[in-house]
Design an enzyme around this catalytic site. Structure first.
Site, PDB file in Angstrom:
ATOM      1  N   CYS A  84       0.843  -1.192   0.000  1.00  0.00           N
ATOM      2  CA  CYS A  84       0.000   0.000   0.000  1.00  0.00           C
ATOM      3  C   CYS A  84       0.876   1.240   0.000  1.00  0.00           C
ATOM      4  O   CYS A  84       2.070   1.177   0.276  1.00  0.00           O
ATOM      5  CB  CYS A  84      -0.941  -0.007   1.197  1.00  0.00           C
ATOM      6  N   CYS A  85       0.263   2.369  -0.310  1.00  0.00           N
ATOM      7  CA  CYS A  85       0.945   3.663  -0.284  1.00  0.00           C
ATOM      8  C   CYS A  85      -0.122   4.740  -0.117  1.00  0.00           C
ATOM      9  O   CYS A  85      -1.118   4.508   0.567  1.00  0.00           O
ATOM     10  CB  CYS A  85       1.792   3.867  -1.543  1.00  0.00           C
ATOM     11  N   ALA A  86       0.041   5.879  -0.748  1.00  0.00           N
ATOM     12  CA  ALA A  86      -0.955   6.938  -0.622  1.00  0.00           C
ATOM     13  C   ALA A  86      -2.086   6.773  -1.632  1.00  0.00           C
ATOM     14  O   ALA A  86      -3.247   7.010  -1.313  1.00  0.00           O
ATOM     15  CB  ALA A  86      -0.300   8.307  -0.785  1.00  0.00           C
ATOM     16  N   TRP A 112      -3.249   3.215   1.680  1.00  0.00           N
ATOM     17  CA  TRP A 112      -3.018   2.509   2.936  1.00  0.00           C
ATOM     18  C   TRP A 112      -4.292   2.364   3.762  1.00  0.00           C
ATOM     19  O   TRP A 112      -4.412   1.409   4.521  1.00  0.00           O
ATOM     20  CB  TRP A 112      -1.917   3.192   3.754  1.00  0.00           C
TER      21      TRP A 112
END
Length: 118
Positions: A84-86, A112
């Site tokens: 995950c990330c932004a 996320w």
């Protein structure tokens, strides 16, 4: 309607279809996260440490995208890895890196917040 008029609708229609497809794909992925976690998955947040410290899933570890290649040995290749990330862009890039290194199950969870389980 002639071919020229039809062409005026193709790009907007393609954009709508792409975002619709992406929305439903991420929704399905999000619904499967609890099952992946039951199977021993680890959540890897590939944002920067400062982004990670501003909010993250309590189940995740932080390995910034630029470090994924070198730190992949910290992960088990035989267990699912949820990235995950932004927004899903960096985690999408990380999927390619881990798959190229032989990881069997790698999932792009997108933002996320999709990894927060209830």
């Amino acid at each position: 309607m002639n071919a020229q008029e039809l062409q005026n609708y193709l790009i907007p229609a393609a954009v709508v279809l792409f975002f619709g497809w992406r929305y439903f794909k991420l929704k399905k992925t999000k619904s499967m996260i609890p099952q992946y976690l039951q199977n021993g998955a680890v959540i890897v947040d590939v944002r920067s440490p400062s982004e990670f410290s501003q909010g993250s899933s309590p189940l995740s570890i932080n390995i910034p995208l630029g470090e994924v290649q070198n730190r992949s040995k910290e992960l088990d290749k035989n267990k699912p890895v949820i990235l995950c990330c932004a927004s899903g862009a960096r985690s999408g890039a990380a999927v390619g890196i881990l798959k190229a290194q032989g990881f069997s199950t790698v999932i792009n969870a997108g933002p996320w917040t999709n990894t927060l389980t209830h």
